[in-house]
Design a protein around this motif. Sequence first.
Motif, PDB file in Angstrom:
ATOM      1  N   ALA A 156       7.600 -47.871   3.337  1.00  0.00           N
ATOM      2  CA  ALA A 156       7.912 -47.524   4.725  1.00  0.00           C
ATOM      3  C   ALA A 156       9.364 -47.103   4.889  1.00  0.00           C
ATOM      4  O   ALA A 156       9.679 -46.118   5.571  1.00  0.00           O
ATOM      5  CB  ALA A 156       7.597 -48.712   5.640  1.00  0.00           C
ATOM      6  N   VAL A 157      10.269 -47.843   4.267  1.00  0.00           N
ATOM      7  CA  VAL A 157      11.701 -47.547   4.401  1.00  0.00           C
ATOM      8  C   VAL A 157      12.059 -46.220   3.735  1.00  0.00           C
ATOM      9  O   VAL A 157      12.795 -45.399   4.297  1.00  0.00           O
ATOM     10  CB  VAL A 157      12.544 -48.695   3.808  1.00  0.00           C
ATOM     11  N   LYS A 158      11.506 -45.979   2.553  1.00  0.00           N
ATOM     12  CA  LYS A 158      11.813 -44.724   1.862  1.00  0.00           C
ATOM     13  C   LYS A 158      11.281 -43.520   2.637  1.00  0.00           C
ATOM     14  O   LYS A 158      11.920 -42.468   2.702  1.00  0.00           O
ATOM     15  CB  LYS A 158      11.248 -44.749   0.444  1.00  0.00           C
ATOM     16  N   ALA A 159      10.106 -43.686   3.261  1.00  0.00           N
ATOM     17  CA  ALA A 159       9.547 -42.603   4.064  1.00  0.00           C
ATOM     18  C   ALA A 159      10.424 -42.339   5.282  1.00  0.00           C
ATOM     19  O   ALA A 159      10.678 -41.176   5.645  1.00  0.00           O
ATOM     20  CB  ALA A 159       8.125 -42.966   4.506  1.00  0.00           C
ATOM     21  N   ALA A 160      10.919 -43.394   5.904  1.00  0.00           N
ATOM     22  CA  ALA A 160      11.800 -43.248   7.067  1.00  0.00           C
ATOM     23  C   ALA A 160      13.129 -42.602   6.677  1.00  0.00           C
ATOM     24  O   ALA A 160      13.663 -41.742   7.401  1.00  0.00           O
ATOM     25  CB  ALA A 160      12.037 -44.616   7.708  1.00  0.00           C
ATOM     26  N   MET A 161      13.679 -43.009   5.540  1.00  0.00           N
ATOM     27  CA  MET A 161      14.940 -42.437   5.063  1.00  0.00           C
ATOM     28  C   MET A 161      14.800 -40.941   4.811  1.00  0.00           C
ATOM     29  O   MET A 161      15.674 -40.141   5.174  1.00  0.00           O
ATOM     30  CB  MET A 161      15.386 -43.162   3.782  1.00  0.00           C
ATOM     31  N   GLN A 162      13.666 -40.565   4.207  1.00  0.00           N
ATOM     32  CA  GLN A 162      13.437 -39.153   3.912  1.00  0.00           C
ATOM     33  C   GLN A 162      13.259 -38.347   5.205  1.00  0.00           C
ATOM     34  O   GLN A 162      13.803 -37.248   5.347  1.00  0.00           O
ATOM     35  CB  GLN A 162      12.209 -39.000   3.021  1.00  0.00           C
ATOM     36  N   LYS A 163      12.524 -38.889   6.141  1.00  0.00           N
ATOM     37  CA  LYS A 163      12.277 -38.199   7.402  1.00  0.00           C
ATOM     38  C   LYS A 163      13.576 -37.999   8.182  1.00  0.00           C
ATOM     39  O   LYS A 163      13.806 -36.926   8.776  1.00  0.00           O
ATOM     40  CB  LYS A 163      11.275 -38.997   8.242  1.00  0.00           C
ATOM     41  N   LEU A 164      14.427 -39.015   8.194  1.00  0.00           N
ATOM     42  CA  LEU A 164      15.657 -38.970   8.989  1.00  0.00           C
ATOM     43  C   LEU A 164      16.846 -38.374   8.224  1.00  0.00           C
ATOM     44  O   LEU A 164      17.911 -38.147   8.803  1.00  0.00           O
ATOM     45  CB  LEU A 164      16.021 -40.383   9.464  1.00  0.00           C
ATOM     46  N   GLY A 165      16.665 -38.143   6.928  1.00  0.00           N
ATOM     47  CA  GLY A 165      17.765 -37.617   6.125  1.00  0.00           C
ATOM     48  C   GLY A 165      18.878 -38.630   5.930  1.00  0.00           C
ATOM     49  O   GLY A 165      20.060 -38.278   5.855  1.00  0.00           O
TER      50      GLY A 165
END
Length: 333
Positions: free
Chosen positions: A35-44
């Motif tokens: 979940a965190v890695k997906a959020a980091m990628q989405k938000l840059g």
Amino acid sequence: MATIKDVAREAGVSVATVSRVVNQSPKASQSSITAVKAAMQKLGYRPNAAARALVSQSTNIIGVLVNDASDPFFGTLVKAVDKVAHENGKQVLIGHGYHHAEHERKAIELLINSRCDALVIHAKALSDDELIDYAREVKSLVLINRYIPEIAERCISLDNFKGAYLATEYLIKNGHNNIACISSSHPIEDTDQRISGYKAALHDYGISLPASYIEQAEPNTEGGEVATTNLLLKSLDITAIVAYNDNMAAGAIFVLEENGLTLPDQVSIVGFDDALISRYVSPKLTTVLYPIQLMGEQAAQLALNLAKGTSSDSQSLRFSPTLVRRDSVRKLN
């Protein structure tokens, strides 16, 4: 710019959970990591490297200071450190000193402030006392191509005196007495040691030559051209030349041939370093082997061992040069 709070909100987890994922904590669950890695990628979002270092106490960086990485000699040194770095999961940060005290000082300060895990330092302009102070401050600092008795266990060096002696002695044993020396104009210990080795060999074999047989210039091909031109302008009786390094030797070969002198029939020459250029000049250059790759690897490994507080496997901190015989020396009758 996204913050860690933004990532936590997007992933639906706490800030502490994001921190655990970023710092690869074993306490982070697989679902949280996803979940965190997906959020980091989405938000840059990119974690702050300095902040991560404070948590992990490691930047995974080896700092290396060289004179000039564009010089093939120092390029080889950097590559050697980089090899050890990659084997240990680390990256390399490079600083340039240019044999200038203030440049060396600023580069070392930057490497220290960048929280490098280990430092491999090639510094020629700073005093022994200043380098000793840096070594006391940074337990993982190792000096290369420099010997300071007070921190001898952290110095990887070469016997420059012996190298120049071997080069000069080889020419003498091949019947040469009128041997010139082209050396670096940089006021560093390497220059003094190599000129001293040249003079000592002449003295030990009963050969006396005036100071005019020594010329100094920048330690590169252009410097070799300048120094050799100056020798020729003096109309000295020269049958051989000892060069400070292979680049100067290459410059000397160019000038000698431009002036109608054939090598090694009329003039023999010996270089220093066994750099790549020594194999491609004509004639192929007899030279003194400077094992900079091996020394660089050993310096990097020693620095990492010091950083971890483990004992070193190093067998030798002081390397001995050897002669590489090729085609640029003619035996006189």
